[in-house]
Design an enzyme around this catalytic site. Structure first.
Site, PDB file in Angstrom:
ATOM      1  N   TYR A   1       7.182  -0.898   8.244  1.00  0.00           N
ATOM      2  CA  TYR A   1       6.538   0.360   7.999  1.00  0.00           C
ATOM      3  C   TYR A   1       7.396   1.515   7.892  1.00  0.00           C
ATOM      4  CZ  TYR A   1       3.362   4.353   9.180  1.00  0.00           C
ATOM      5  OH  TYR A   1       2.592   5.272   9.232  1.00  0.00           O
TER       6      TYR A   1
ATOM      7  N   THR B   1       0.878  -1.272   0.138  1.00  0.00           N
ATOM      8  CA  THR B   1       0.148  -0.065   0.043  1.00  0.00           C
ATOM      9  C   THR B   1       0.553   1.150   0.026  1.00  0.00           C
ATOM     10  OG1 THR B   1      -1.778  -1.086   1.457  1.00  0.00           O
ATOM     11  CG2 THR B   1      -1.765   1.182   1.314  1.00  0.00           C
TER      12      THR B   1
END
Ligand code: UDP
Length: 328
Positions: free
Chosen positions: A149, A95
């Site tokens: 992340y 994403t």
């Protein structure tokens, strides 16, 4: 201006959309509602200057159409929240990296000035407090999924800065530190809404580890003010990274005590080991404080809300939700 906000149904996104509409901009939102909520944008539906598409960033046609009509893009869509990141690392990486790649491609095609959301997670385990934008970055090993992340957002930053350097695209990067306020979901691990909900329900507050780790919490209204100013000043902000956050530091135990005090609850705290809260081997940051001299100089920005006023805002919002639920 016509502003395209990816992730506009998210927590920061929906506060930004409201502010943009209030000052007269036209706003388009693209959000796949993975972590965003339709309820966040529902108040704007029917507004003559508001459009939205519930779709994924990876839908190239929709992305292209929305960018073609826009002067600027604020790219907030991302996989966020430590819990989500630890549980779904593949989705997080894809994403973030593929999404930003797709956004920058259309931004270049239509020459949209672009603001990319990044995160204080990129500072990783750095210990030189406060964190400055040009500091060296110290991430943990790839065997610990939390760091995916930070690594994915760092790659987003590199992509954005490269688009500026190579193609002259006006891109600025906003590194958010802990941003909180009314409307934030606690589902993905965010501590303030979790503590407030626990306290209002008379449950024990779950402090992870020994609670000596600290954070600085910034009210979303202050964060949005910074975003608007960064957006409006491409001549001073393009090609640059900016920390956005509060410098008022508090330990998580103190935060829990503060929440208990301000909700007037009976107030029990339970300490939960990281391995139980997240996953075995989870690594957390002990301290995280931004240096905000750079953004203060560039756009004359300072946070205006202290922790107590932030907590009162969140408590009022969560209490109203609880009352509305109870009334149904
Ligand atoms: N935390 C906690 N209890 C919770 C949720 C979070 O003690 O129910 C801690 C978490 O371990 C971290 C801090 O609160 O040290 C801030 O967590 P959050 O997920 O809000 O933001 P982070 O700074 O980790 O991105």
């Amino acid at each position: 201006m016509n502003i395209f906000v990816t992730g506009g149904a998210g927590f920061i996104g929906s506060h930004l959309v409201r502010a943009l509409l209030e000052r007269g901009d036209h706003v388009s939102v693209l959000d796949n509602l993975s972590t965003g909520r339709f309820a966040n944008i529902e108040p704007f539906v029917g507004h003559p200057r508001f459009h939205f598409a519930i779709d994924d960033l990876r839908n190239a046609l929709v992305l292209d159409r929305l960018a073609a009509e826009s002067d600027a893009i604020v790219h907030l869509a991302a996989a966020v929240g430590v819990k989500l990141v630890v549980e779904q690392p593949t989705e997080t990486i894809e994403t973030n990296v593929l999404g930003t790649h797709a956004v920058l491609r259309v931004a270049r095609r239509y020459r949209c000035r672009t603001l990319l959301a990044s995160t204080s997670e990129v500072y990783g385990k750095g210990v030189s407090i406060p964190f400055q934008e040009d500091d060296d970055l110290l991430l943990g090993p790839s065997s610990r999924s939390r760091w995916s992340y930070a690594a994915s957002k760092l790659l987003d930053e590199f992509l954005g800065l490269a688009a500026h350097r190579e193609y002259g695209l006006p891109v600025a990067i906003a590194r958010f530190f802990n941003t909180v306020g009314p409307g934030q979901s606690g589902r993905y691990g965010m501590v303030v809404p979790r503590f407030v909900r626990q306290a209002l329900r008379g449950q024990a507050l779950t402090v992870y580890s020994d609670g000596s780790q600290s954070r600085c919490f910034c009210h979303v209204a202050d964060t949005v003010r910074a975003l608007l100013a960064l957006l409006d000043r491409p001549e001073t902000t393009a090609g640059q990274v900016f920390n956005i956050g509060s410098t008022q530091e508090t330990t998580i135990t103190k935060l829990a005590q503060q929440v208990i005090k301000r909700t007037g609850g009976p107030g029990e705290i339970v300490y939960v080991p990281y391995g139980q809260a997240y996953a075995p081997g989870f690594e957390d940051m002990q301290r995280r404080v931004p240096d905000i001299a750079k953004i203060s100089r560039a756009i004359d920005w300072q946070p205006t809300r202290d922790l107590n006023s932030i907590l009162d805002d969140v408590i009022a919002y969560e209490q109203a939700r609880l009352d509305a639920g109870a009334a149904q």
